[in-house]
Scaffold this active site. Structure first.
Site, PDB file in Angstrom:
ATOM      1  CG  ASN A  60      13.121  -9.228   1.786  1.00 14.63           C
ATOM      2  OD1 ASN A  60      12.783  -8.265   1.126  1.00 14.63           O
ATOM      3  ND2 ASN A  60      13.371 -10.417   1.259  1.00 14.63           N
ATOM      4  CB  CYS A  69      15.239  -4.313  -4.290  1.00  9.18           C
ATOM      5  SG  CYS A  69      14.190  -3.136  -3.391  1.00  9.18           S
ATOM      6  N   GLY A  70      13.410  -3.283  -7.172  1.00  5.52           N
ATOM      7  CA  GLY A  70      13.258  -2.180  -8.128  1.00  5.52           C
ATOM      8  C   GLY A  70      13.343  -0.819  -7.465  1.00  5.52           C
ATOM      9  CG  HIS A 165       7.501 -10.776  -8.556  1.00  6.25           C
ATOM     10  ND1 HIS A 165       7.312  -9.846  -7.555  1.00  6.25           N
ATOM     11  CD2 HIS A 165       8.783 -10.619  -8.968  1.00  6.25           C
ATOM     12  CE1 HIS A 165       8.415  -9.140  -7.391  1.00  6.25           C
ATOM     13  NE2 HIS A 165       9.333  -9.607  -8.219  1.00  6.25           N
ATOM     14  CG  ASN A 196       8.523 -10.697  -3.736  1.00  9.94           C
ATOM     15  OD1 ASN A 196       8.707 -10.177  -2.643  1.00  9.94           O
ATOM     16  ND2 ASN A 196       9.535 -11.140  -4.479  1.00  9.94           N
ATOM     17  CD  GLU A 214       8.398  -5.771  -1.119  1.00  9.66           C
ATOM     18  OE1 GLU A 214       9.513  -6.271  -0.873  1.00  9.66           O
ATOM     19  OE2 GLU A 214       8.226  -4.569  -1.408  1.00  9.66           O
ATOM     20  CB  CYS A 223       6.820  -4.460  -4.697  1.00  3.00           C
ATOM     21  SG  CYS A 223       7.893  -5.843  -5.137  1.00  3.00           S
ATOM     22  N   GLY A 224       8.944  -2.436  -6.752  1.00  2.00           N
ATOM     23  CA  GLY A 224       9.290  -2.113  -8.137  1.00  2.00           C
ATOM     24  C   GLY A 224       9.357  -3.346  -9.023  1.00  2.00           C
ATOM     25  N   GLY A 226       7.846  -6.029  -8.400  1.00  2.00           N
ATOM     26  CA  GLY A 226       6.474  -6.528  -8.452  1.00  2.00           C
ATOM     27  C   GLY A 226       5.639  -5.797  -9.491  1.00  2.00           C
TER      28      GLY A 226
END
Ligand SMILES: N[C@H](CCC[C@H](N)C(=O)O)C(=O)O
Length: 283
Positions: A60, A69-70, A165, A196, A214, A223-224, A226
């Site tokens: 990050n 991380c999507g 999340h 997140n 995030e 945010c994938g 997320g």
């Protein structure tokens, strides 16, 4: 590269010598700085793997390393395919949060336009988020739980997609107070590794409005992981159902997500874009 405006600086560890391990957190913060660096939400390393076709490491913008991380997975997939680091359009990617399967979709010039990623099974038990057991047992899920943080009660659903999340349902995103609630929840001691924080409004059974604070990067365009957590939370709270192809409207664009009842896996489909290549002289 970016996925719906969630941009990272990608380093090709197949080709280039990597900075020393201890340099990586500061390097992530430096390159992310839009004034004295390049400008991004962080740094992602594309690496060879012993257990998958490719390995992804995510940092990050505050230098913290994330387990998944999507948007990064879609960009890593595009890069790895277009640089012939993988032989087929379907391949595996190792992350700290587990191994995922990726499928690239090509445009008429043979470039990757979209990517579908099997993000695996969401983890719902408090201990797996991870989340402390203040309002419930560590073996229990945290679906629509109310926890008191700094004297105020917050109701949310906790989901791990390899990374944590906390998903809040709001009537309108405009009322979400992301800049205040986001960092408060991110750093709450309820989450030993931080979290997140997503704010969602379900428009109907196949559309969700979405915003995110995030962990380690603050407000981002997308945010994938997320978005996947948001769909899981919406199903768990009865706002939609499994197998429904859900359009998640993120600030940077749309992702199509479904939570399969066949294998309990969450599937994400969306774009990946290469912005430029270059040399960072303080590497
Ligand atoms: N901030 C996240 C990592 C990036 C995730 C996000 N950019 C995505 O596309 O999933 C974390 O610390 O878990």
């Amino acid at each position: 590269m970016h996925g719906l405006g969630n941009s990272y600086i990608y380093v090709d560890g197949f080709r280039d010598p990597l900075p020393n391990e201890e340099r990586l957190p500061n390097l992530a913060s430096e390159v992310a700085n839009p004034y004295t660096g390049i400008g991004s939400d962080g740094l992602i390393l594309i690496l060879p793997s012993n257990v998958a076709d490719v390995r992804m490491r995510v940092f990050n913008s505050d230098g913290s390393e994330a387990k998944n991380c999507g948007n990064g997975l879609r960009c890593v997939s595009k890069y790895a395919y277009e640089h012939q680091y993988v032989e087929h359009e379907n391949f595996s990617i190792e992350t700290l949060g587990g191994i995922v399967e990726s499928q690239v979709h090509l445009d008429e010039e043979g470039k990757v336009s979209e990517v579908t990623v099997d993000m695996g099974v969401p983890r719902l038990k408090r201990k797996d988020v991870p989340m402390r057991g203040k309002g419930g047992a560590l073996e229990e899920n945290a679906i629509g739980v109310t926890e008191t943080i700094n004297g105020i009660d917050y109701t949310f659903t906790a989901v791990s997609m390899g990374n944590p999340h906390a998903v809040f349902f709001v009537d309108k995103l405009a009322d979400a107070m992301i800049e205040t609630v986001g960092p408060l929840i991110e750093k709450a001691d309820l989450f030993p590794d931080g979290t997140n924080v997503e704010f969602i409004s379900t428009l109907n059974a196949s559309e969700i409005d979405f915003a995110v604070w995030e962990r380690g990067s603050g407000i981002t365009q997308a945010c994938g992981t997320g978005a996947c957590a948001a769909v899981v939370a919406a199903v768990l709270n009865g706002e939609t159902k499994k197998d429904e192809a859900i359009t998640v409207h993120l600030p940077g664009g749309d992702l199509t997500i479904h939570w399969s009842s066949k294998d309990d896996h969450v599937w994400m489909k969306g774009t990946a874009v290469t912005v430029c290549t270059g040399i960072y002289f303080q590497a």
